[in-house]
Write an enzyme that holds these catalytic residues in place. Structure first.
Site, PDB file in Angstrom:
ATOM      1  CD  GLN A 101      35.292  41.488  38.353  1.00 37.48           C
ATOM      2  OE1 GLN A 101      35.311  42.661  37.850  1.00 37.48           O
ATOM      3  NE2 GLN A 101      34.855  41.067  39.564  1.00 37.48           N
ATOM      4  CG  PHE A 102      40.958  37.858  41.764  1.00 40.26           C
ATOM      5  CD1 PHE A 102      40.698  37.095  42.783  1.00 40.26           C
ATOM      6  CD2 PHE A 102      40.800  39.417  42.200  1.00 40.26           C
ATOM      7  CE1 PHE A 102      40.221  37.306  43.966  1.00 40.26           C
ATOM      8  CE2 PHE A 102      40.406  39.517  43.659  1.00 40.26           C
ATOM      9  CZ  PHE A 102      40.002  38.467  44.455  1.00 40.26           C
ATOM     10  CB  THR A 103      35.848  37.914  41.752  1.00 35.03           C
ATOM     11  OG1 THR A 103      35.444  38.522  40.668  1.00 35.03           O
ATOM     12  CG2 THR A 103      36.397  38.336  42.684  1.00 35.03           C
TER      13      THR A 103
END
Length: 141
Positions: A74-76
């Site tokens: 989850q890069f966010t």
């Protein structure tokens, strides 16, 4: 490295209508973000935290009860919204940097005997979870 860790009774990841990872018993759903300078030390610490964190029922850990983990990249989690209305993603490691680090965390958790399911790195995923409690914590290393 940053993780949002939820105690769940079940969780799954669906990509283009196909279930690519799921746990069907109590365990942890982990959304994991990687930043630019994460390496072996952060991998080892995060893996230890995820397996030894005492947030399952009766203050037990994944290792204590043999619970599964669903790990989703989850890069966010490294989105910065302090300025304006559009997040900045500059703190998130790019895919070619983040994917091997994510895979190392998965391998490190599996290496201690934990069942690990995953999403699909870089894909648009539908993540479904049945939170237990709900009980969710943020882990940063």
């Amino acid at each position: 490295m940053r993780a949002v860790v939820s105690r769940v009774t079940a969780a799954s990841v669906v990509v283009e209508g196909e279930v690519v990872g799921q746990i069907t018993e109590p365990g942890l759903l982990v959304l994991l973000g990687v930043t630019h300078d994460d390496g072996p030390d952060q991998v080892a610490t995060m893996a230890r935290k995820l397996t030894e964190l005492r947030i399952l029922r009766d203050e037990r850990s994944v290792l204590d009860v043999g619970a599964p983990v669903l790990l989703v990249s989850q890069f966010t989690l490294y989105g910065d919204v302090r300025k304006g209305r559009r997040p900045s993603w500059s703190a998130a490691a790019p895919g070619p940097v983040a994917e091997p680090v994510f895979d190392q965390v998965v391998a490190a958790v599996r290496a201690v005997g934990v069942t690990v399911e995953t999403g699909r790195f870089g894909a648009m995923m539908d993540v479904v979870s049945v939170n237990d409690g709900p009980f969710t914590v943020i882990v940063e290393v």
